[in-house]
Scaffold this motif. Structure first.
Motif, PDB file in Angstrom:
ATOM      1  N   UNK A   1     -12.031  -5.573  -9.413  1.00  0.00           N
ATOM      2  CA  UNK A   1     -11.041  -5.866 -10.430  1.00  0.00           C
ATOM      3  C   UNK A   1      -9.820  -4.726 -10.612  1.00  0.00           C
ATOM      4  N   UNK A   2     -10.765  -3.356 -10.329  1.00  0.00           N
ATOM      5  CA  UNK A   2      -9.978  -2.333 -10.342  1.00  0.00           C
ATOM      6  C   UNK A   2      -8.683  -2.194  -9.110  1.00  0.00           C
TER       7      UNK A   2
ATOM      8  N   UNK B   1      -7.516  -4.642  -7.545  1.00  0.00           N
ATOM      9  CA  UNK B   1      -7.129  -5.957  -7.465  1.00  0.00           C
ATOM     10  C   UNK B   1      -5.662  -5.873  -6.471  1.00  0.00           C
TER      11      UNK B   1
ATOM     12  N   UNK C   1      -4.434  -0.116 -16.008  1.00  0.00           N
ATOM     13  CA  UNK C   1      -5.936   0.018 -16.824  1.00  0.00           C
ATOM     14  C   UNK C   1      -5.788   1.442 -17.575  1.00  0.00           C
TER      15      UNK C   1
ATOM     16  N   UNK D   1      -3.012   1.799 -11.801  1.00  0.00           N
ATOM     17  CA  UNK D   1      -2.736   0.475 -11.513  1.00  0.00           C
ATOM     18  C   UNK D   1      -3.886   0.156 -10.261  1.00  0.00           C
ATOM     19  N   UNK D   2      -4.110   1.269  -9.339  1.00  0.00           N
ATOM     20  CA  UNK D   2      -4.770   0.794  -8.133  1.00  0.00           C
ATOM     21  C   UNK D   2      -6.088   1.573  -7.989  1.00  0.00           C
TER      22      UNK D   2
ATOM     23  N   UNK E   1     -14.908   2.868 -11.298  1.00  0.00           N
ATOM     24  CA  UNK E   1     -15.534   2.234 -10.030  1.00  0.00           C
ATOM     25  C   UNK E   1     -15.406   3.039  -8.906  1.00  0.00           C
TER      26      UNK E   1
ATOM     27  N   UNK F   1     -10.261   2.782 -14.826  1.00  0.00           N
ATOM     28  CA  UNK F   1      -9.783   2.917 -13.452  1.00  0.00           C
ATOM     29  C   UNK F   1     -10.589   3.786 -12.413  1.00  0.00           C
TER      30      UNK F   1
ATOM     31  N   UNK G   1     -12.113 -14.657  -8.378  1.00  0.00           N
ATOM     32  CA  UNK G   1     -12.555 -13.704  -9.496  1.00  0.00           C
ATOM     33  C   UNK G   1     -12.479 -14.582 -10.653  1.00  0.00           C
TER      34      UNK G   1
ATOM     35  N   UNK H   1     -16.654  -6.898 -11.031  1.00  0.00           N
ATOM     36  CA  UNK H   1     -15.892  -5.686 -11.688  1.00  0.00           C
ATOM     37  C   UNK H   1     -15.593  -4.665 -10.828  1.00  0.00           C
ATOM     38  N   UNK H   2     -16.304  -4.416  -9.637  1.00  0.00           N
ATOM     39  CA  UNK H   2     -15.751  -3.456  -8.676  1.00  0.00           C
ATOM     40  C   UNK H   2     -14.403  -3.771  -8.172  1.00  0.00           C
TER      41      UNK H   2
ATOM     42  N   UNK I   1      -6.485  -7.135 -16.487  1.00  0.00           N
ATOM     43  CA  UNK I   1      -5.906  -6.614 -15.375  1.00  0.00           C
ATOM     44  C   UNK I   1      -6.038  -7.322 -14.085  1.00  0.00           C
ATOM     45  N   UNK I   2      -7.235  -7.818 -14.003  1.00  0.00           N
ATOM     46  CA  UNK I   2      -7.441  -8.692 -12.918  1.00  0.00           C
ATOM     47  C   UNK I   2      -6.607  -9.744 -12.740  1.00  0.00           C
ATOM     48  N   UNK I   3      -6.345 -10.535 -13.652  1.00  0.00           N
ATOM     49  CA  UNK I   3      -5.358 -11.648 -13.716  1.00  0.00           C
ATOM     50  C   UNK I   3      -4.056 -11.437 -14.190  1.00  0.00           C
TER      51      UNK I   3
ATOM     52  N   UNK J   1     -10.404  -4.858 -18.328  1.00  0.00           N
ATOM     53  CA  UNK J   1     -10.512  -5.307 -16.799  1.00  0.00           C
ATOM     54  C   UNK J   1     -10.452  -6.546 -16.368  1.00  0.00           C
TER      55      UNK J   1
END
Lengths: 191, 191
Positions: A105-106, A108, B98, B19-20, B106, B103, A119, A102-103, B168-170, B165
């Motif tokens: 993912x944001x 990435x 996100x 985004x980041x 975290x 976002x 992931x 989770x941490x 977003x990760x993928x 989440x």
DNA sequence: TTTTATCTACCTACTACTTGGTTGGTAAAT
DNA sequence: ATTTACCAACCAAGTAGTAGGTAGATAAAA
């Protein structure tokens, strides 16, 4: 008993990443925590990206073990699912940290492609395990209202992760429990 | 039509943060994007913390408006819930960003207390809206299997956020859809 | 067993930026 | 004249990393 420096670094980095995200900690933080010079960390992990790979691989191995242990010690579907919920609750450390997945993912965009792939594998593995657990809960009658185990699994992981996020933001475990309450209610009598 | 610099900065910062994450962007990024010197940003936002406050307040106001608009244009419970799901899907921007609340969560340790409070209010507001929506869906019969609207709401928001989440990760919207699939199946026929 | 060579894991000193911010100034708008 | 919104120059701390060195542990050779 003293642990080796590499492991100490991984422990420190994992804690930092799960608490502050990948962009929120630096090699300087780890150096101070472990008690070596910052430049020395590069001997063990040449780049921060390499460190993230090692962290994710270790974390995935650990949860693989945890899920395997649950399967061994919990015979029913509901007990297994309850154990996983508690695992995610435990990963919150009272609201001070998140699951690594989770941490990461944001942030990435700051991570190497290897970690993004890890992931994905991590989540697939957990969803696979959840699918089996819902199937078991359906056949042993200990999880209520299961008609499509795979879809239940696909919904339950984001629910757990989202509930973690809420609890972490406010450092309040009750918010995790609020999120998973309906899911818990479907469990016959986990023990 | 040219927008004012402060709004341009907020837009740029919001996009970067969504985004980041909060720790993943800097004033230098914003300066380059908006086309002013980094030092000039401090005229509009004296500190990065002040910027985060403005971002969160604006975001909360926007979703308040969005929810209000949904209520106005969607008469049934299922249509409203479907619209919210689509809103969260839309916030993904094809997997590139996100919801701001997610976002920020975290990297909550990097944020001022005001923002943590705002994040809490934000989530409470959305859960309140969801509760009303599940009640409506229950009474108008357009959302299936609603017995406790408040608990449904308390589960649905973390589900949406967790599904975001994952996607977003993928950078893959299908993963969002996988997560919310069971929820969508309970909607009578949103239109 | 002792000596030598190699490896491991740390160090200092340094690099090149980058970060969020401060300060004093100026141009343009009001 | 005052205000707004920008500028250049600068600050102190911080970032991930490089390079050369050394001390101690270990393995290999004598």
């Amino acid at each position: 008993m003293r642990i080796d420096t590499k492991t100490a670094l991984l422990n420190s980095a994992e804690q930092a990443a799960r608490r502050r995200g990948f962009d929120g900690f630096s090699y300087a933080d780890l150096a101070k925590d472990v008690g070596i010079r910052k430049a020395s960390i590069h001997h063990h992990f040449p780049t921060k990206a390499a460190l993230s790979v090692a962290l994710m691989q270790r974390y995935a191995a650990e949860i693989r073990q945890a899920l395997s242990a649950i399967d061994t010690t919990h015979p029913s579907g509901c007990a297994r699912l309850a154990a996983l919920i508690d695992h995610y609750r435990g990963a919150l450390n009272g609201g001070k940290s998140l699951c690594l997945c989770v941490s990461f993912s944001t942030s990435r965009d700051s991570l190497p492609a290897d970690v993004i792939t890890e992931i994905r594998s991590f989540r697939q593995m957990v969803i696979g395990w959840l699918t089996n657990t819902f199937e078991l809960g359906q056949s042993d009658g200990t999880i209520a209202e299961v008609t499509e185990p795979a879809k239940e699994a696909a919904a339950s992981l984001p629910l757990l992760e989202g509930a973690q996020l809420t609890a972490r933001a406010q450092e309040n475990l009750d918010l995790f429990e609020n999120g998973v309450q309906l899911l818990r209610q479907r469990l016959a009598n986990p023990s």
